[in-house]
Design an enzyme around this catalytic site. Structure first.
Site, mmCIF file in Angstrom:
data_model
loop_
_atom_site.group_PDB
_atom_site.id
_atom_site.type_symbol
_atom_site.label_atom_id
_atom_site.label_comp_id
_atom_site.label_asym_id
_atom_site.label_seq_id
_atom_site.Cartn_x
_atom_site.Cartn_y
_atom_site.Cartn_z
ATOM 1 N N ARG A 277 -19.420 9.968 20.454
ATOM 2 C CA ARG A 277 -19.289 10.154 19.003
ATOM 3 C C ARG A 277 -18.725 11.544 18.725
ATOM 4 N NH1 ARG A 277 -23.474 11.809 16.547
ATOM 5 N NH2 ARG A 277 -24.936 10.381 17.518
ATOM 6 N N TYR B 148 -3.351 3.408 -3.304
ATOM 7 C CA TYR B 148 -4.020 2.297 -2.620
ATOM 8 C C TYR B 148 -5.311 1.953 -3.370
ATOM 9 C CZ TYR B 148 -6.450 -0.220 1.067
ATOM 10 O OH TYR B 148 -7.141 -1.152 1.780
ATOM 11 N N ASP C 45 -1.603 11.337 0.853
ATOM 12 C CA ASP C 45 -1.708 10.130 1.670
ATOM 13 C C ASP C 45 -0.281 9.786 2.109
ATOM 14 O OD1 ASP C 45 -1.836 7.524 2.664
ATOM 15 O OD2 ASP C 45 -3.464 6.940 1.314
ATOM 16 N N LYS D 272 -1.464 1.200 9.634
ATOM 17 C CA LYS D 272 -0.166 0.784 9.123
ATOM 18 C C LYS D 272 0.961 1.210 10.069
ATOM 19 C CE LYS D 272 -2.981 -0.497 5.889
ATOM 20 N NZ LYS D 272 -3.287 0.334 4.730
HETATM 21 C C1 LIG Z 1 -4.428 0.738 3.949
HETATM 22 C C2 LIG Z 1 -4.348 2.005 3.230
HETATM 23 C C3 LIG Z 1 -5.443 2.872 3.147
HETATM 24 C C4 LIG Z 1 -6.814 2.513 3.705
HETATM 25 O O1 LIG Z 1 -6.791 2.464 5.089
HETATM 26 P P1 LIG Z 1 -7.734 1.492 5.960
HETATM 27 O O2 LIG Z 1 -7.264 1.763 7.354
HETATM 28 O O3 LIG Z 1 -7.472 0.096 5.513
HETATM 29 O O4 LIG Z 1 -9.129 1.922 5.711
HETATM 30 C C5 LIG Z 1 -5.268 4.085 2.526
HETATM 31 N N1 LIG Z 1 -4.087 4.435 1.980
HETATM 32 C C6 LIG Z 1 -3.018 3.624 2.039
HETATM 33 C C7 LIG Z 1 -1.740 4.061 1.409
HETATM 34 C C8 LIG Z 1 -3.108 2.389 2.646
HETATM 35 O O5 LIG Z 1 -2.042 1.588 2.673
#
Ligand SMILES: *Cc1c(COP(=O)(O)O)cnc(C)c1O
Length: 404
Positions: A51, A104, A176, A201
């Site tokens: 962890r 998101y 982000d 992604k």
């Molecule tokens: C999918 C996504 C998230 C969240 O991520 P997870 O891996 O699903 O928790 C945050 N920001 C954006 C732009 C996303 O596309």
């Protein structure tokens, strides 16, 4: 690897030293929860319990920091786990966050419902409008949260200008960078403090792993506003505190997930080139069609953020959205009638996906100020042969026309 190695070289080599025991070119998957100690406290390489640290995760975290040009990279079990670790470390009840109105849905939900439940306040604003952002900042504001290109409307926010505005107001500026990926956009170089990723992604890139990351810029001791009572914490100190949260709260990525993400990252540069060229071809095709009211893709000259995107990004990426002239009914029909583009949440994988935001990815923001119109369909354009993708789009458009 040289310190000044370029992006694609860093993506392949940063943190990826060969195994000193066997010479294995690829760092092994250290599937272990714990580590033998040479006497009490005698740790080999600093590892004690997974962890707190695992070499496969360390390899990924080094790679992530190198990709974004940051000082510290941290890898989490999901994008939202990464966001939550940052927010819970930084904020206290009564603090205020300014967040984009087209982010998101899960990010909006996390801030509104989870952090909102213990008294964190937020204001939702169009971050492509600098005056609107300026107007939303209050004395208690600690964080400016930007997503660019935004989701799903592909709005472009000026990271350099917002970073300057945030710095002057003593805020932490978080970007982000999931949609662009560091192959196309480097927010820290534009002045942002922290980059967030859903590595699920484009970084992972193959729709086979869920993960998230934070990357912190080097410290900013000379920035105005830093100090007691300011929202803008010394970044090295913040990185250390979030590393503690990662360890103490425990939303880490496991070694198999870290390995898959590292593996995906190595091809990020070439994938993003193909995602971008395929998406542009599809955006142009859609733009010509009468059934499509509007195409939201920053690579199109008609996009209001096109020039800014061309300045702050080195490519326009694989995400685009469309507004159907026939409204919600047409949008649903389109989303359900493609074949190669499979109907699914998520994005950024090698395979093309279609999503109906108002009832899928953004269902959680229905009825809020971040609600997505029912006429919108979002496409994650994959790296298949572009002619096959265009044929699939043409088929869906033809089916649309045959009903109308
Ligand atoms: C999918 C996504 C998230 C969240 O991520 P997870 O891996 O699903 O928790 C945050 N920001 C954006 C732009 C996303 O596309």
């Amino acid at each position: 690897m040289h310190d000044n190695a370029r992006f694609d070289t860093r993506a392949i080599h940063a943190g990826q030293e060969f195994d000193p025991t066997t010479g294995a070119v690829i760092p092994p998957i250290y599937a272990t929860s714990t580590y033998v100690q040479d006497g009490i406290g005698g740790l080999r390489g600093g590892y004690e319990y997974s962890r707190g640290g695992n070499p496969t995760r360390t390899a990924l975290e080094t790679q992530l920091a190198a990709l974004e040009g940051g000082a510290t990279g941290l890898s989490f079990a999901s994008g939202l786990a990464a966001e939550d670790a940052l927010l819970r470390t930084l904020l206290a009840p009564g603090d205020h966050v300014v967040i984009g109105n087209d982010v998101y849905g899960g990010t909006h939900r996390l801030i509104r419902r989870v952090h909102g439940a213990w008294g964190v306040r937020h204001t939702t604003v169009d971050t492509s409008d600098l005056d609107a952002v300026r107007g939303a900042i209050e004395p208690g504001t600690k964080v400016l949260w930007i997503e660019t290109p935004s989701n799903p409307l592909m709005k472009i926010s000026d990271v350099a200008a917002l970073a300057e505005l945030g710095r002057a107001a003593g805020l932490l500026v978080v970007v982000d960078n999931t949609f662009a990926s560091p192959a196309l956009q480097q927010p820290l170089a534009l002045g942002a403090d922290v980059v967030v990723h859903s590595t699920t992604k484009y970084l992972g890139g193959h729709s086979d792993v869920v993960g998230g990351a934070l990357v912190f810029a080097a410290g900013l001791g000379d920035a105005p506003g830093v100090g007691a009572g300011s929202g803008r914490t010394e970044l090295a100190d913040l990185a250390e505190r979030v590393t503690f949260t990662q360890f103490a709260a425990g939303a880490v990525s496991g070694p198999f997930d870290a390995f898959l993400t590292s593996r995906g990252i190595k091809t990020l540069g070439v994938r993003m080139e193909r995602h971008s060229s395929n998406a542009l071809a599809i955006a142009r095709r859609l733009e010509e069609h009468a059934g499509i009211e509007r195409v939201f893709y920053p690579g199109l000259e008609s996009h209001p953020g096109h020039e800014l995107a061309a300045r702050q990004m080195s490519g326009f990426g694989g995400m685009l959205s469309i507004a159907l002239a026939g409204g919600g009914a047409a949008a649903r029909r389109f989303a359900e009638s493609t074949e190669l583009f499979q109907l699914a949440e998520s994005l950024g994988g090698v395979e093309s996906l279609v999503n109906y935001p108002s009832e899928m990815t953004h269902a959680s923001v229905k009825g809020t100020e971040a609600e997505v119109p029912e006429s919108i369909v979002r496409l994650s354009v994959g790296i298949e042969d572009v002619d096959d993708l265009l044929a699939d789009i043409d088929g869906a458009l033809a089916r649309l026309a045959s009903v109308e």
